[in-house]
Design a protein around this motif. Sequence first.
Motif, mmCIF file in Angstrom:
data_model
loop_
_atom_site.group_PDB
_atom_site.id
_atom_site.type_symbol
_atom_site.label_atom_id
_atom_site.label_comp_id
_atom_site.label_asym_id
_atom_site.label_seq_id
_atom_site.Cartn_x
_atom_site.Cartn_y
_atom_site.Cartn_z
ATOM 1 N N LEU A 58 68.673 6.799 -39.077
ATOM 2 C CA LEU A 58 69.418 7.325 -40.218
ATOM 3 C C LEU A 58 70.847 7.656 -39.808
ATOM 4 C CD1 LEU A 58 66.719 9.806 -41.578
ATOM 5 C CD2 LEU A 58 67.281 7.526 -42.467
ATOM 6 N N ALA A 59 71.792 7.290 -40.647
ATOM 7 C CA ALA A 59 73.202 7.604 -40.415
ATOM 8 C C ALA A 59 73.441 9.092 -40.653
ATOM 9 C CB ALA A 59 74.076 6.777 -41.355
ATOM 10 N N PRO A 60 74.409 9.691 -39.952
ATOM 11 C CA PRO A 60 74.678 11.135 -40.100
ATOM 12 C C PRO A 60 74.929 11.571 -41.541
ATOM 13 C CG PRO A 60 75.870 10.260 -38.212
ATOM 14 C CD PRO A 60 75.257 9.080 -38.907
ATOM 15 N N GLU A 61 75.674 10.787 -42.308
ATOM 16 C CA GLU A 61 75.960 11.162 -43.697
ATOM 17 C C GLU A 61 74.668 11.205 -44.523
ATOM 18 O OE1 GLU A 61 78.474 9.539 -47.515
ATOM 19 O OE2 GLU A 61 79.172 9.009 -45.512
ATOM 20 N N LEU A 62 73.771 10.260 -44.279
ATOM 21 C CA LEU A 62 72.499 10.244 -45.002
ATOM 22 C C LEU A 62 71.636 11.431 -44.578
ATOM 23 C CD1 LEU A 62 70.593 8.917 -47.005
ATOM 24 C CD2 LEU A 62 69.803 7.421 -45.165
ATOM 25 N N VAL A 63 71.687 11.796 -43.314
ATOM 26 C CA VAL A 63 70.939 12.965 -42.835
ATOM 27 C C VAL A 63 71.388 14.210 -43.592
ATOM 28 C CG1 VAL A 63 70.556 14.493 -40.846
ATOM 29 C CG2 VAL A 63 70.429 12.010 -40.555
ATOM 30 N N ARG A 64 72.696 14.381 -43.768
ATOM 31 C CA ARG A 64 73.213 15.538 -44.518
ATOM 32 C C ARG A 64 72.714 15.517 -45.960
ATOM 33 N NH1 ARG A 64 77.510 14.451 -41.084
ATOM 34 N NH2 ARG A 64 78.560 13.034 -42.519
ATOM 35 N N THR A 65 72.736 14.356 -46.571
ATOM 36 C CA THR A 65 72.257 14.220 -47.954
ATOM 37 C C THR A 65 70.777 14.559 -48.046
ATOM 38 O OG1 THR A 65 73.920 12.523 -48.422
ATOM 39 C CG2 THR A 65 72.004 12.592 -49.873
ATOM 40 N N LEU A 66 69.981 14.059 -47.103
ATOM 41 C CA LEU A 66 68.538 14.319 -47.126
ATOM 42 C C LEU A 66 68.233 15.792 -46.868
ATOM 43 C CD1 LEU A 66 67.286 11.117 -45.282
ATOM 44 C CD2 LEU A 66 66.944 11.694 -47.707
ATOM 45 N N ARG A 67 68.974 16.421 -45.982
ATOM 46 C CA ARG A 67 68.764 17.852 -45.740
ATOM 47 C C ARG A 67 69.025 18.650 -47.013
ATOM 48 N NH1 ARG A 67 71.655 17.947 -39.981
ATOM 49 N NH2 ARG A 67 69.796 17.726 -38.683
ATOM 50 N N SER A 68 70.089 18.303 -47.707
ATOM 51 C CA SER A 68 70.415 18.983 -48.950
ATOM 52 C C SER A 68 69.319 18.744 -49.997
ATOM 53 C CB SER A 68 71.765 18.475 -49.466
ATOM 54 O OG SER A 68 72.051 19.029 -50.708
ATOM 55 N N HIS A 69 68.836 17.531 -50.074
ATOM 56 C CA HIS A 69 67.768 17.206 -51.024
ATOM 57 C C HIS A 69 66.513 18.023 -50.723
ATOM 58 C CE1 HIS A 69 64.742 14.987 -53.253
ATOM 59 N NE2 HIS A 69 64.097 14.786 -52.122
ATOM 60 N N LEU A 70 66.097 18.051 -49.466
ATOM 61 C CA LEU A 70 64.877 18.780 -49.089
ATOM 62 C C LEU A 70 65.030 20.282 -49.323
ATOM 63 C CD1 LEU A 70 63.795 16.882 -45.839
ATOM 64 C CD2 LEU A 70 62.852 16.645 -48.155
ATOM 65 N N ALA A 71 66.233 20.798 -49.095
ATOM 66 C CA ALA A 71 66.466 22.232 -49.306
ATOM 67 C C ALA A 71 66.310 22.607 -50.780
ATOM 68 C CB ALA A 71 67.862 22.618 -48.816
ATOM 69 N N GLY A 72 66.529 21.658 -51.681
ATOM 70 C CA GLY A 72 66.405 21.928 -53.102
ATOM 71 C C GLY A 72 64.989 21.826 -53.644
ATOM 72 N N LEU A 73 64.037 21.423 -52.798
ATOM 73 C CA LEU A 73 62.645 21.297 -53.225
ATOM 74 C C LEU A 73 61.881 22.589 -52.958
ATOM 75 C CD1 LEU A 73 61.792 17.745 -51.786
ATOM 76 C CD2 LEU A 73 62.384 18.333 -54.145
ATOM 77 N N ALA A 74 60.828 22.797 -53.709
ATOM 78 C CA ALA A 74 59.949 23.942 -53.446
ATOM 79 C C ALA A 74 59.347 23.778 -52.058
ATOM 80 C CB ALA A 74 58.845 23.997 -54.498
ATOM 81 N N ASP A 75 59.144 24.877 -51.363
ATOM 82 C CA ASP A 75 58.595 24.831 -50.006
ATOM 83 C C ASP A 75 57.082 24.653 -50.076
ATOM 84 O OD1 ASP A 75 58.231 24.928 -47.298
ATOM 85 O OD2 ASP A 75 58.645 27.069 -47.097
ATOM 86 N N ASP A 76 56.669 23.392 -50.194
ATOM 87 C CA ASP A 76 55.246 23.085 -50.316
ATOM 88 C C ASP A 76 54.640 22.585 -49.013
ATOM 89 O OD1 ASP A 76 55.326 23.773 -53.001
ATOM 90 O OD2 ASP A 76 55.798 21.736 -53.634
ATOM 91 N N GLY A 77 55.398 22.616 -47.930
ATOM 92 C CA GLY A 77 54.878 22.212 -46.635
ATOM 93 C C GLY A 77 55.267 20.798 -46.244
ATOM 94 N N PRO A 78 55.067 20.465 -44.967
ATOM 95 C CA PRO A 78 55.530 19.182 -44.424
ATOM 96 C C PRO A 78 54.777 17.966 -44.966
ATOM 97 C CG PRO A 78 54.265 20.373 -42.781
ATOM 98 C CD PRO A 78 54.436 21.295 -43.943
ATOM 99 N N ASP A 79 53.582 18.174 -45.517
ATOM 100 C CA ASP A 79 52.826 17.032 -46.032
ATOM 101 C C ASP A 79 53.095 16.751 -47.504
ATOM 102 O OD1 ASP A 79 51.597 16.181 -43.703
ATOM 103 O OD2 ASP A 79 50.000 17.667 -43.887
ATOM 104 N N SER A 80 53.930 17.556 -48.142
ATOM 105 C CA SER A 80 54.242 17.296 -49.546
ATOM 106 C C SER A 80 55.249 16.145 -49.628
ATOM 107 C CB SER A 80 54.755 18.550 -50.229
ATOM 108 O OG SER A 80 55.855 19.061 -49.541
ATOM 109 N N LEU A 81 55.326 15.546 -50.779
ATOM 110 C CA LEU A 81 56.174 14.373 -50.984
ATOM 111 C C LEU A 81 57.652 14.708 -50.806
ATOM 112 C CD1 LEU A 81 54.411 12.859 -54.119
ATOM 113 C CD2 LEU A 81 54.363 11.951 -51.784
ATOM 114 N N ALA A 82 58.370 13.781 -50.161
ATOM 115 C CA ALA A 82 59.809 13.959 -49.978
ATOM 116 C C ALA A 82 60.558 13.697 -51.278
ATOM 117 C CB ALA A 82 60.315 13.034 -48.879
#
Length: 195
Positions: A58-82
């Motif tokens: 993954l490119a660094p810019e995409l990593v930042r985008t994905l981190r932001s996306h995951l932070a906006g999701l409910a904390d349902d655990g590592p096995d929940s859908l991305a």
Amino acid sequence: MFELLAWTGLRWGEVAALRRRDLVLDGSNPVVRVRRALTRTGRFKPPKSRHGRRDVPLAPELVRTLRSHLAGLADDGPDSLAFPARGGQLLRQENVRRRVLRPAAEEADAAWIGFHTFRHGFASMLIERGASIVQVSRLLGHHSPAFTLRVYGHVLADDQAAPLDPTAELAGAQHPGVLEPEPVEGLPAAEPIEA
């Protein structure tokens, strides 16, 4: 999700099946781990072949985008859908196509775009920038580079390679079998090496 499709060449079913733990965003080599896919019947299954099980960088810019996306999701655990639908359930391909992809494609005057367009674009850009067919095949999870070449061979340049001239390649060598080391700024000159 669309950025991930475009930047990694994953299939729709692979992206829809991603769990949060499949996005390895920390460390020096962030990757998306492809370990399962969503079938047309709505079930999860392992990739079609051992080649489909892969880690895609993954490119660094995409990593930042994905981190932001995951932070906006409910904390349902590592096995929940991305990439869940509202309420945490599975995304349905036809719903995403009808509600998101088709309107965006029409607005961009590219109504022909489908989910596989992202994968094809990813592979084509890699080839155009000089990646080998073997590298592209591995990133796409194809069973063989020959298959990748059959699918994406049209992207390769049609012009002929320049003729090989071994004499010109060796020109500049003072003595056959002796390699002249390249000078490195700030270091003393190295001695010639017998080949």
